[in-house]
Design a protein around this motif. Structure first.
Motif, mmCIF file in Angstrom:
data_model
loop_
_atom_site.group_PDB
_atom_site.id
_atom_site.type_symbol
_atom_site.label_atom_id
_atom_site.label_comp_id
_atom_site.label_asym_id
_atom_site.label_seq_id
_atom_site.Cartn_x
_atom_site.Cartn_y
_atom_site.Cartn_z
ATOM 1 N N UNK A 63 0.806 -1.238 0.000
ATOM 2 C CA UNK A 63 0.000 0.000 0.000
ATOM 3 C C UNK A 63 0.825 1.267 0.000
ATOM 4 N N UNK A 64 2.104 1.174 -0.272
ATOM 5 C CA UNK A 64 2.876 2.417 -0.296
ATOM 6 C C UNK A 64 2.289 3.385 -1.328
ATOM 7 N N UNK A 65 2.200 4.658 -0.964
ATOM 8 C CA UNK A 65 1.576 5.658 -1.844
ATOM 9 C C UNK A 65 2.232 5.705 -3.221
ATOM 10 N N UNK A 66 3.553 5.554 -3.260
ATOM 11 C CA UNK A 66 4.261 5.624 -4.546
ATOM 12 C C UNK A 66 3.870 4.445 -5.437
ATOM 13 N N UNK A 67 3.711 3.273 -4.829
ATOM 14 C CA UNK A 67 3.298 2.091 -5.592
ATOM 15 C C UNK A 67 1.863 2.294 -6.096
ATOM 16 N N UNK A 68 0.997 2.794 -5.218
ATOM 17 C CA UNK A 68 -0.391 3.035 -5.611
ATOM 18 C C UNK A 68 -0.455 4.046 -6.754
ATOM 19 N N UNK A 69 0.320 5.115 -6.608
ATOM 20 C CA UNK A 69 0.311 6.179 -7.626
ATOM 21 C C UNK A 69 0.756 5.651 -8.986
ATOM 22 N N UNK A 70 1.788 4.816 -8.946
ATOM 23 C CA UNK A 70 2.300 4.227 -10.185
ATOM 24 C C UNK A 70 1.187 3.465 -10.911
ATOM 25 N N UNK A 71 0.431 2.656 -10.153
ATOM 26 C CA UNK A 71 -0.659 1.894 -10.780
ATOM 27 C C UNK A 71 -1.798 2.826 -11.220
ATOM 28 N N UNK A 72 -2.101 3.834 -10.405
ATOM 29 C CA UNK A 72 -3.168 4.780 -10.774
ATOM 30 C C UNK A 72 -2.817 5.439 -12.109
ATOM 31 N N UNK A 73 -1.560 5.812 -12.255
ATOM 32 C CA UNK A 73 -1.110 6.450 -13.505
ATOM 33 C C UNK A 73 -1.310 5.552 -14.716
ATOM 34 N N UNK A 77 -7.647 0.471 -11.390
ATOM 35 C CA UNK A 77 -8.562 0.710 -10.288
ATOM 36 C C UNK A 77 -7.961 0.115 -9.034
ATOM 37 N N UNK A 78 -8.737 0.101 -7.947
ATOM 38 C CA UNK A 78 -8.191 -0.351 -6.670
ATOM 39 C C UNK A 78 -9.198 -1.235 -5.938
ATOM 40 N N UNK A 79 -8.689 -2.322 -5.373
ATOM 41 C CA UNK A 79 -9.499 -3.173 -4.500
ATOM 42 C C UNK A 79 -9.051 -2.910 -3.070
ATOM 43 N N UNK A 80 -9.976 -2.471 -2.234
ATOM 44 C CA UNK A 80 -9.618 -2.119 -0.851
ATOM 45 C C UNK A 80 -10.342 -3.018 0.144
ATOM 46 N N UNK A 81 -9.806 -3.083 1.342
ATOM 47 C CA UNK A 81 -10.450 -3.872 2.403
ATOM 48 C C UNK A 81 -10.590 -3.080 3.706
ATOM 49 N N UNK A 82 -10.370 -1.764 3.651
ATOM 50 C CA UNK A 82 -10.524 -0.972 4.878
ATOM 51 C C UNK A 82 -10.649 0.504 4.533
ATOM 52 N N UNK A 83 -11.109 1.279 5.508
ATOM 53 C CA UNK A 83 -11.161 2.722 5.341
ATOM 54 C C UNK A 83 -9.772 3.304 5.132
ATOM 55 N N UNK A 84 -8.801 2.729 5.802
ATOM 56 C CA UNK A 84 -7.421 3.195 5.654
ATOM 57 C C UNK A 84 -6.924 3.029 4.225
ATOM 58 N N UNK A 88 -5.751 5.936 1.579
ATOM 59 C CA UNK A 88 -4.502 5.867 0.799
ATOM 60 C C UNK A 88 -4.769 5.937 -0.696
ATOM 61 N N UNK A 89 -5.777 5.192 -1.133
ATOM 62 C CA UNK A 89 -6.107 5.142 -2.560
ATOM 63 C C UNK A 89 -6.469 6.516 -3.091
ATOM 64 N N UNK A 90 -7.297 7.239 -2.334
ATOM 65 C CA UNK A 90 -7.705 8.571 -2.778
ATOM 66 C C UNK A 90 -6.512 9.523 -2.765
#
Ligand SMILES: *Cc1c(COP(=O)(O)O)cnc(C)c1O
Length: 417
Positions: A63-73, A77-84, A88-90
């Motif tokens: 869930x590192x933000x940089x990893x998430x950002x790379x995929x968002x770019x 999309x994102x599969x989440x399992x918590x509010x946290x 992070x995703x947003x």
């Protein structure tokens, strides 16, 4: 394929020598390759080319933000399992309408947060959850888009702790009861049924379990459609395995072929939730040898990373290859590679044939990009290790090593103590 390779007996991540990073940031640390992450996403996504699909990276793997950002770019999309994970995703720039929310224990505050942001869909895991989401959506004057997570009772032939699609598992609603679930859902005022979901387990290496799950689900879809309920999405979950040791998992293209074939002629959009297959082999954990010792029975290599940094060997008996950062001519030995924690379960490898490492040598624990840092803890008041990302000949710390102050942040000693 990944970008951790030897050049002149020295381990590189892309164009950066791993040793140079260790000298800069200290050990232990997680290290991710930008090129590998990108490559894995593109290969996976392109495998489904021609099909209406949304790849929702499963955040909990890394869930590192940089990893998430790379995929968002890259359009993920994102599969989440918590509010946290939603937070992070947003933060990382995923638009809410590409986020699906799974998990058996969604709390009210998490449900409200997701409703407020307008996520793509909730994957419902129980009738009580369905009722609660309907109620909360009503209070917030929203319509909650949902899929029911169906448990198709197939054996994914993986470790029992990471199989999720058997009747005895806590996940989803069993396939016989799910039709009832759809009937109920279709009558709830604040619920909009849009999909069907299943996720049968993790580290699955063959196509049969996926095909079996799809067969069951297709039958169910026919029944649902016959009730006059529209289904737009099939969410096939994640679970595709990777090579840790000698496994030969099916390639994303074979996985896609199996799924596409089963879906032929169905006017449906596919959602996929890959986690491990995208990030697992894109990361390593770099650790330093602290001590060597031998008992009458065993040799031990004591390193500065423990089960709090990488839990998988301890809880799943998972295999991670361990390679020297600098290859030497030394002969191999058989040893346990153990951490500094006061638990017998604190090991990275048992009875492992390994290069004869000595104090201060660097070791790379391979395939640690998935369920590595995200499962780490502060057990024994050990500081969480930094995460570093390499791109070409550059590297950057994408999460700083914790400090002793971080360790006690938020703690207080009441006056009555
Ligand atoms: C963990 C999880 C995934 C990802 O699983 P991988 O084996 O890492 O691909 C996908 N969907 C759900 C619901 C999960 O819980």
């Amino acid at each position: 394929m990944h970008h951790f390779k030897y050049r002149n007996n020295e381990l590189y991540c892309e164009d950066v020598p791993v040793q140079r990073i260790a000298e800069n940031v200290g050990t232990p640390f997680y290290l991710y390759s930008h090129a590998t992450l990108k490559r894995h996403f593109l290969i996976f996504n392109q495998a489904f080319q021609g099909l209406n699909r949304l790849v929702c990276y499963s955040a909990k793997a890394n869930t590192n933000l940089a990893v998430l950002k790379l995929f968002a770019n890259l359009g993920s999309g994102l599969d989440i399992v918590s509010g946290g994970e939603l937070y992070r995703g947003l933060k990382a720039g995923f638009s809410a309408d590409k986020i699906v929310y799974s998990g058996v224990g969604k709390r009210i505050d998490e449900i409200d947060y997701a409703l407020d942001k307008g996520i793509l869909m909730f994957n419902i895991e129980s009738l009580e959850e369905l009722e609660l989401i309907d109620k909360r959506a009503g209070m917030l004057k929203k319509k909650a888009p949902i899929a029911i997570r169906v448990n198709p009772d197939v054996d994914p032939k993986t470790h029992p702790y990471i199989s999720t699609g058997l009747k005895k598992n806590k996940f989803g609603i069993d396939i016989e009861s799910s039709i009832q679930g759809y009937k109920i859902a279709s009558k709830l005022k604040n619920i909009q049924v849009i999909g069907i979901d299943c996720h049968i387990g993790s580290q699955i290496t063959e196509s049969k379990p996926f095909e079996d799950a799809l067969e069951s689900i297709k039958k169910l879809i026919t029944d649902i459609i016959n009730l006059g309920i529209k289904i737009k999405y099939i969410d096939m979950g994640g679970g595709l395995g990777i090579t840790y040791d000698a496994e030969s998992p099916l390639h994303p293209s074979e996985y896609a072929r199996a799924i596409v074939k089963s879906l032929e002629g169905m006017p449906i959009e596919l959602i996929l939730e890959p986690g491990r297959v995208l990030v697992g082999n894109a990361g390593i954990l770099v650790t330093k040898v602290l001590y060597r010792k031998a008992s009458r029975e065993k040799q031990f290599i004591i390193v500065d990373a423990g089960m709090n940094d990488l839990l998988r060997p301890s809880i799943y008996k998972a295999f991670h290859a361990i390679e020297p950062v600098l290859k030497s001519e030394e002969k191999t030995i058989v040893a346990d590679v153990v951490g500094p924690i006061c638990e017998s379960g604190d090991f990275l490898a048992l009875d492992r044939k390994i290069s004869n490492a000595k104090a201060d040598d660097l070791l790379a624990v391979m395939s640690a990009g998935a369920y590595g840092f995200t499962m780490s803890s502060n057990y024994c008041s050990r500081l969480k290790v930094p995460e570093v990302m390499v791109k070409d000949d550059r590297f950057e710390v994408i999460k700083a090593r914790q400090t002793y102050e971080d360790l006690i942040a938020g703690e207080c000693i009441p006056a009555f103590v």
